[in-house]
Design an enzyme around this catalytic site. Sequence first.
Site, PDB file in Angstrom:
ATOM      1  CE  LYS A 119     -15.085  -8.546   5.215  1.00 48.77           C
ATOM      2  NZ  LYS A 119     -14.652  -8.278   3.839  1.00 48.77           N
ATOM      3  CB  SER A 150      -4.068  -7.076   3.680  1.00 46.55           C
ATOM      4  OG  SER A 150      -3.570  -5.800   3.381  1.00 46.55           O
ATOM      5  CG  HIS A 165      -1.938  -1.063   1.293  1.00 45.39           C
ATOM      6  ND1 HIS A 165      -2.044  -1.931   2.342  1.00 45.39           N
ATOM      7  CD2 HIS A 165      -2.908  -1.418   0.414  1.00 45.39           C
ATOM      8  CE1 HIS A 165      -3.045  -2.773   2.130  1.00 45.39           C
ATOM      9  NE2 HIS A 165      -3.581  -2.496   0.963  1.00 45.39           N
ATOM     10  NE  ARG A 197      -2.011  -7.520  -4.791  1.00 42.47           N
ATOM     11  CZ  ARG A 197      -2.820  -7.690  -3.772  1.00 42.47           C
ATOM     12  NH1 ARG A 197      -2.317  -7.963  -2.582  1.00 42.47           N
ATOM     13  NH2 ARG A 197      -4.116  -7.606  -3.906  1.00 42.47           N
TER      14      ARG A 197
HETATM   15  P1  ADP Z   1      -9.533  -4.107  -1.282  1.00 39.69           P
HETATM   16  O1  ADP Z   1     -10.367  -4.864  -0.303  1.00 39.69           O
HETATM   17  O2  ADP Z   1     -10.208  -2.866  -1.827  1.00 39.69           O
HETATM   18  O3  ADP Z   1      -8.903  -4.934  -2.367  1.00 39.69           O
HETATM   19  P2  ADP Z   1      -6.832  -3.871  -0.212  1.00 39.69           P
HETATM   20  O4  ADP Z   1      -6.386  -3.068   0.957  1.00 39.69           O
HETATM   21  O5  ADP Z   1      -6.588  -5.343  -0.186  1.00 39.69           O
HETATM   22  O6  ADP Z   1      -8.367  -3.509  -0.382  1.00 39.69           O
HETATM   23  O7  ADP Z   1      -6.167  -3.313  -1.543  1.00 39.69           O
HETATM   24  C1  ADP Z   1      -6.360  -1.990  -1.939  1.00 39.69           C
HETATM   25  C2  ADP Z   1      -5.629  -1.744  -3.246  1.00 39.69           C
HETATM   26  O8  ADP Z   1      -4.236  -1.873  -3.040  1.00 39.69           O
HETATM   27  C3  ADP Z   1      -5.973  -2.722  -4.381  1.00 39.69           C
HETATM   28  O9  ADP Z   1      -5.945  -2.024  -5.614  1.00 39.69           O
HETATM   29  C4  ADP Z   1      -4.847  -3.721  -4.336  1.00 39.69           C
HETATM   30  O10 ADP Z   1      -4.634  -4.327  -5.592  1.00 39.69           O
HETATM   31  C5  ADP Z   1      -3.689  -2.804  -3.954  1.00 39.69           C
HETATM   32  N1  ADP Z   1      -2.629  -3.547  -3.304  1.00 39.69           N
HETATM   33  C6  ADP Z   1      -2.708  -4.330  -2.211  1.00 39.69           C
HETATM   34  N2  ADP Z   1      -1.496  -4.875  -1.933  1.00 39.69           N
HETATM   35  C7  ADP Z   1      -0.642  -4.419  -2.888  1.00 39.69           C
HETATM   36  C8  ADP Z   1       0.738  -4.635  -3.170  1.00 39.69           C
HETATM   37  N3  ADP Z   1       1.494  -5.457  -2.448  1.00 39.69           N
HETATM   38  N4  ADP Z   1       1.287  -3.989  -4.227  1.00 39.69           N
HETATM   39  C9  ADP Z   1       0.519  -3.175  -5.003  1.00 39.69           C
HETATM   40  N5  ADP Z   1      -0.791  -2.947  -4.806  1.00 39.69           N
HETATM   41  C10 ADP Z   1      -1.366  -3.557  -3.763  1.00 39.69           C
END
Ligand code: ADP
Length: 167
Positions: free
Chosen positions: A42, A134, A18, A96
């Site tokens: 949730k 995450s 992030h 990713r």
């Molecule tokens: P969501 O539930 O909206 O997917 P996340 O917090 O998992 O929320 O992800 C938010 C955004 O950050 C998404 O676009 C995801 O692809 C991106 N993201 C998450 N982890 C990474 C990472 N390691 N590298 C690049 N982008 C990431």
Amino acid sequence: MTRVGFYPGSFDPVTNGHVDIITRGACLFDELVLGVGVHHGKTPFIPVDQRVDLLNSIIGPISAATGVKIRVETFDDLAVDAATRIGAVAILRGLRDTRDFDYEVQMGQMNAQMQPKVETVFLSASPQTRMIASSLVKQIARMGGDVSSFLPPESLKIVTNAVKNQS
Ligand code: ADP
């Protein structure tokens, strides 16, 4: 015209992936709003107020280094509606792998149909942080693994506490 970007996510927890997207994405806009999605009903791993505080503690140095104003908001509606409400020109998302690509492009196109004025901008993940998710960080941390290389130090503290409190 101030170009506002909107980066929505669960950030549960905030990872180095992030931070990579926030840092690189900030350079594309005059102002970047981080949207912490709240899903009623949730139970999150990290409570929403802690995720907001955590992001607020992380953005200071990024804002100083890029000269871009960054702020954090919560939202509990559609990301495209939240983006419209704050006057964003684009939703920022990270890619990713092909799974992200398939899902994110489909969502971006549905959002475009609902709100053509809001573009979606994708940044491909940096090689150093591309593997971080995450969901996997949570699983590893719950099973006692070392997640320190995946998280900013502020996030690691919160994750460590959450694991202690939930076990
Ligand atoms: P969501 O539930 O909206 O997917 P996340 O917090 O998992 O929320 O992800 C938010 C955004 O950050 C998404 O676009 C995801 O692809 C991106 N993201 C998450 N982890 C990474 C990472 N390691 N590298 C690049 N982008 C990431």
